[in-house]
Scaffold this motif. Structure first.
Motif, PDB file in Angstrom:
ATOM      1  N   PHE A 120      -2.458 -18.077  11.363  1.00  0.00           N
ATOM      2  CA  PHE A 120      -2.458 -18.496  10.012  1.00  0.00           C
ATOM      3  C   PHE A 120      -2.751 -17.370   9.474  1.00  0.00           C
ATOM      4  O   PHE A 120      -1.503 -16.879   9.070  1.00  0.00           O
ATOM      5  N   VAL A 121      -3.781 -16.033   9.891  1.00  0.00           N
ATOM      6  CA  VAL A 121      -4.129 -15.165   9.271  1.00  0.00           C
ATOM      7  C   VAL A 121      -2.555 -13.868   9.446  1.00  0.00           C
ATOM      8  O   VAL A 121      -2.352 -12.964   8.460  1.00  0.00           O
ATOM      9  N   GLN A 122      -2.248 -14.343  11.262  1.00  0.00           N
ATOM     10  CA  GLN A 122      -1.335 -13.328  11.263  1.00  0.00           C
ATOM     11  C   GLN A 122      -0.416 -14.012  10.782  1.00  0.00           C
ATOM     12  O   GLN A 122       0.318 -13.041  10.178  1.00  0.00           O
ATOM     13  N   SER A 123       0.732 -14.770  10.744  1.00  0.00           N
ATOM     14  CA  SER A 123       1.771 -15.359  10.359  1.00  0.00           C
ATOM     15  C   SER A 123       1.723 -14.934   9.207  1.00  0.00           C
ATOM     16  O   SER A 123       2.796 -14.606   8.346  1.00  0.00           O
ATOM     17  N   MET A 153       4.158 -11.567   4.191  1.00  0.00           N
ATOM     18  CA  MET A 153       3.498 -11.492   2.800  1.00  0.00           C
ATOM     19  C   MET A 153       4.873  -9.454   3.093  1.00  0.00           C
ATOM     20  O   MET A 153       4.132  -9.346   1.972  1.00  0.00           O
ATOM     21  N   GLY A 154       5.291  -9.185   3.940  1.00  0.00           N
ATOM     22  CA  GLY A 154       5.455  -7.524   4.960  1.00  0.00           C
ATOM     23  C   GLY A 154       4.162  -6.940   5.177  1.00  0.00           C
ATOM     24  O   GLY A 154       5.016  -5.766   5.158  1.00  0.00           O
ATOM     25  N   PHE A 155       3.328  -7.602   5.113  1.00  0.00           N
ATOM     26  CA  PHE A 155       2.210  -6.838   5.526  1.00  0.00           C
ATOM     27  C   PHE A 155       2.322  -6.161   7.512  1.00  0.00           C
ATOM     28  O   PHE A 155       3.095  -7.622   7.922  1.00  0.00           O
ATOM     29  N   GLN A 180       5.040  -1.618  12.571  1.00  0.00           N
ATOM     30  CA  GLN A 180       3.561  -1.827  12.327  1.00  0.00           C
ATOM     31  C   GLN A 180       2.628  -2.516  12.488  1.00  0.00           C
ATOM     32  O   GLN A 180       2.204  -3.431  13.239  1.00  0.00           O
ATOM     33  N   THR A 181       1.350  -1.760  13.371  1.00  0.00           N
ATOM     34  CA  THR A 181       0.378  -2.523  14.516  1.00  0.00           C
ATOM     35  C   THR A 181      -1.302  -1.989  13.882  1.00  0.00           C
ATOM     36  O   THR A 181      -1.049  -0.946  12.841  1.00  0.00           O
ATOM     37  N   PRO A 182      -1.660  -3.265  13.684  1.00  0.00           N
ATOM     38  CA  PRO A 182      -2.879  -2.634  13.501  1.00  0.00           C
ATOM     39  C   PRO A 182      -4.247  -1.913  14.324  1.00  0.00           C
ATOM     40  O   PRO A 182      -3.385  -2.118  15.039  1.00  0.00           O
ATOM     41  N   PRO A 203       0.760  -1.177  -0.163  1.00  0.00           N
ATOM     42  CA  PRO A 203       0.404   0.088  -0.334  1.00  0.00           C
ATOM     43  C   PRO A 203       0.330   1.325   0.183  1.00  0.00           C
ATOM     44  O   PRO A 203       2.288   1.094   0.144  1.00  0.00           O
ATOM     45  N   ASP A 204       0.459   2.306  -0.073  1.00  0.00           N
ATOM     46  CA  ASP A 204       1.098   3.514  -0.373  1.00  0.00           C
ATOM     47  C   ASP A 204       1.208   3.713   1.437  1.00  0.00           C
ATOM     48  O   ASP A 204      -0.104   3.869   2.128  1.00  0.00           O
TER      49      ASP A 204
END
Length: 166
Positions: A117-120, A125-127, A158-160, A20-21
């Motif tokens: 699984f999603v978190q890992s 992926m670098g997100f 980076q944190t959500p 993302p930007d």
């Protein structure tokens, strides 16, 4: 009564589009589709849940509630669990009972595996590692799945960040 005996990842697919930007927030959409396999006379049944997580960029950060989105990545996977049935003198489970179980207790029992699984995978992926919202019953239909944005930081970890659903 059914007891979970095993959990497995049956399939996975990861499609990375782009990063993302840095000035834009991110959001996600989750769809879950449970199904059950059972044959009369068996002392087990198999619950399978297909998950699809779409990670999106909010294009208008000044107005995130009405922002258009652009897909960044898509993570699809299927988890399966084997349940042992202790029927004893009880009548075999009915299809409606198994369907109800799949949409409630079964889905609730597999959800922590899906969250991990999603978190890992998002971290790989670098997100920012995406932590799905806690599962609550009743879960809305897929057209109203939960969404949460993530704003990337310019440096460091980076944190959500949470935001209300649209």
């Amino acid at each position: 009564m059914a007891e979970i005996a095993d959990v497995r990842l049956f399939k996975t697919s990861l499609d990375f589009g782009r990063f993302p930007d840095e000035s834009n927030a991110m959001t996600w959409q989750l769809e879950m589709t449970p199904s059950v396999s059972y044959e009369d006379g068996d002392d087990f049944f198999i619950l399978e849940i297909e998950y699809e997580v779409v990670i999106q960029e909010l294009l208008d950060t000044a107005n995130p509630d009405n922002s258009e989105t652009s897909d960044l990545a898509r993570l699809s996977f299927k988890l399966g669990s084997l349940y042992r049935v202790e029927a004893g003198d009880r009548v075999a489970p009915q299809p409606s009972e198994l369907e109800s179980y799949a949409r409630t207790t079964g889905t609730l029992s597999l959800y922590p595996y899906a969250r991990e699984f999603v978190q890992s995978m998002t971290a790989r992926m670098g997100f920012p590692p995406l932590t799905l919202a806690p599962f609550r019953l009743p879960y809305p239909d897929v057209s109203t799945a939960p969404a949460e944005p993530v704003r990337p930081k310019r440096s460091g970890s980076q944190t959500p960040r949470k935001r209300s659903s649209r």
